[in-house]
Enzyme design. Sequence first.
Site, mmCIF file in Angstrom:
data_model
loop_
_atom_site.group_PDB
_atom_site.id
_atom_site.type_symbol
_atom_site.label_atom_id
_atom_site.label_comp_id
_atom_site.label_asym_id
_atom_site.label_seq_id
_atom_site.Cartn_x
_atom_site.Cartn_y
_atom_site.Cartn_z
ATOM 1 N N HIS A 159 21.837 49.130 49.116
ATOM 2 C CA HIS A 159 21.005 48.339 50.038
ATOM 3 C C HIS A 159 21.638 48.337 51.425
ATOM 4 O O HIS A 159 20.975 48.591 52.441
ATOM 5 C CB HIS A 159 20.858 46.914 49.496
ATOM 6 C CG HIS A 159 19.772 46.119 50.150
ATOM 7 N ND1 HIS A 159 19.406 44.858 49.718
ATOM 8 C CD2 HIS A 159 18.973 46.386 51.220
ATOM 9 C CE1 HIS A 159 18.437 44.406 50.476
ATOM 10 N NE2 HIS A 159 18.151 45.309 51.399
ATOM 11 N N HIS A 202 23.981 46.504 45.598
ATOM 12 C CA HIS A 202 24.294 45.888 46.895
ATOM 13 C C HIS A 202 24.700 46.951 47.915
ATOM 14 O O HIS A 202 24.232 46.939 49.066
ATOM 15 C CB HIS A 202 25.451 44.899 46.730
ATOM 16 C CG HIS A 202 25.106 43.633 46.030
ATOM 17 N ND1 HIS A 202 24.079 42.814 46.430
ATOM 18 C CD2 HIS A 202 25.683 43.018 44.953
ATOM 19 C CE1 HIS A 202 24.020 41.754 45.631
ATOM 20 N NE2 HIS A 202 24.979 41.871 44.729
ATOM 21 N N HIS A 238 25.499 46.970 39.287
ATOM 22 C CA HIS A 238 25.106 45.809 40.100
ATOM 23 C C HIS A 238 25.658 45.924 41.523
ATOM 24 O O HIS A 238 24.916 45.807 42.509
ATOM 25 C CB HIS A 238 25.621 44.530 39.433
ATOM 26 C CG HIS A 238 25.283 43.274 40.162
ATOM 27 N ND1 HIS A 238 24.216 42.472 39.819
ATOM 28 C CD2 HIS A 238 25.870 42.665 41.227
ATOM 29 C CE1 HIS A 238 24.156 41.438 40.637
ATOM 30 N NE2 HIS A 238 25.164 41.527 41.512
ATOM 31 N N GLU A 239 26.959 46.169 41.626
ATOM 32 C CA GLU A 239 27.578 46.253 42.956
ATOM 33 C C GLU A 239 27.087 47.474 43.724
ATOM 34 O O GLU A 239 26.964 47.434 44.959
ATOM 35 C CB GLU A 239 29.103 46.271 42.826
ATOM 36 C CG GLU A 239 29.700 45.038 42.155
ATOM 37 C CD GLU A 239 29.282 43.721 42.805
ATOM 38 O OE1 GLU A 239 28.926 43.726 44.013
ATOM 39 O OE2 GLU A 239 29.287 42.693 42.113
#
Length: 591
Positions: A387, A384, A380-381
Amino acid sequence: MDKGVVSWDLAALYADVQDWEKDFALLPELAKKFYSFRGRLAASPETLKEAIEASDAFDRLAEKLYTFAHLLSDEDTTVGVNRARVDRVSAKLAELSGMDSWFEPEIMSIPDEKMQELLASPVLDFYRRSLLELLREKPHTLSEAEERLIGTLGDVLGTSDELFSTLNDTDLEFGKIRNSKGKMVELSHGSWGSFMEEPDREVRKKAFHRLYRQYRKHRNTLAVTLDGTVKRHTTMAGIRHFDSPLQAALFSENIPENIYSNLICSVRKNLPALFEYFDLRRQILQVDDLDMYDLYAPLVPECDQNCSFTDGSELIKRALAPLGGEYASVLEKAWKERWIDAPCRKGKRSGAYSGGCYDSFPYILMSYDGKLSDVFTLAHELGHSMHSAFSRANQHFHYAGYDIFVAEVASTCNELLLSHYLLEHESEPKVRASILARLADDIRATVYRQTMFAEFEKLIHEDCANGIPLTADHLCEKYYALNADYHGFIKADKDIELEWARIPHFYYNFYVYKYATGMSAALKLARGILSGSDDARERYLTFLKAGGSKDALDILKDAGVDLTSPEPVDSALGFFRETVANLRRTVAEIE
């Protein structure tokens, strides 16, 4: 913990504290240079361009200084000198903030004819988008004196939020409860999730009632704090000439109100799929009637899955391989360049986040404890961080930041790709059921539950605008009725009427709907990527690289997701129904 676990390298940001001090000393001069353009913005396109560049130069250094300070402090929150450095840079930035309050009002005060003349100059080609975005706010921006006055009232206007936070996070105490292993454990916001995941139903029920007993005692105070925040949103929307608080909240990201209403309509239309899942939960848990404290109980409690950091890292790389070679080469840097601080340490900040700034790695902080859930957190991290990495590599500082509206898309997409990989490579029904249950619960919590929260926000703001007092009785009645709609299969315990009193997101001004739209977008993008389509993969990479160069909705449209249509949400909930059906079949295979 295996030897492969890594810590981040902050020396890539600043070699040492002395280097940080040298840059810190430059802040006042950069602020002064920017301030020197006051009163001269309309002089020429060149002057306006130089002023914007001076503003960016200050912001870029301020971001870098703050990033290093807070990352260093988060490594060990017990080190006072590091915490003091965070306070010091925060105070300096607050002190200098008054030197830029003139900028936007002065641009908006430029006569329209003169502004059109400035915008027509090729000198301002690069900044035209941000200037037009700023001018879009002109009807909702007050005079410089009025803006300064509102700015000085910031702390006062946030008092109800602070009161809620203090009461909720500090003053409320829930006591200790004996868990299913016979150990007395403090019931707190931190342990609440663990209690709701207890295999022993009586433990879950006891924790549920113990928690809400305290909220019932303070319901009137908590109603006043929420009412104060809603009144602030309503009043400020009126002052800034918006038709409603919802319109005001959506304006900055240029989101039309029909996206909010379409989300609620689509979710309500797809509630039967949620009720099917609740019925499956009831059957698996072997209870006559499902209740609210059963919604997070593990469906395959005996299926513990452990994974070392090294194995988890390799698992993530394989799961994200469908994103292609360009993505994989940047992803590898997360370990080679040491973006990640993973060890569990005393004093380390709790939780997980992706941070950093334009001039740093997109750092990740987490505490990796060897569970499969930690692998999902890391994935998940990394979503980020990837991105951010692609945006910063492909956009100028001025346009590198992306809107909060799309902030959860890449992170959720990574989790979905990981779930798909695990299901593709796992044959044991019990493990597959555990993965499918996790996936179903994630969609339920992110799309269905957050949309219920979003609808509650909308309703109470409308009540406030219509002069209806938000008393504790009114809020409980409203929330319980809405909860009954979204959980119609469940004969809910009456205490759930108090859930509104403990949700901090209701103080965030129409924020939660973004979780639901973000997951809907991520599901559509992930399914396109997994189809093997080169076009879908390239469009996704274009999305990651876009930063804030366009409106968030346009960036998503370029990637193949049109959130102005109900289709992405309907499709996401269709996938939810498929996941539940798959879970039902898999559970039937368990001996």
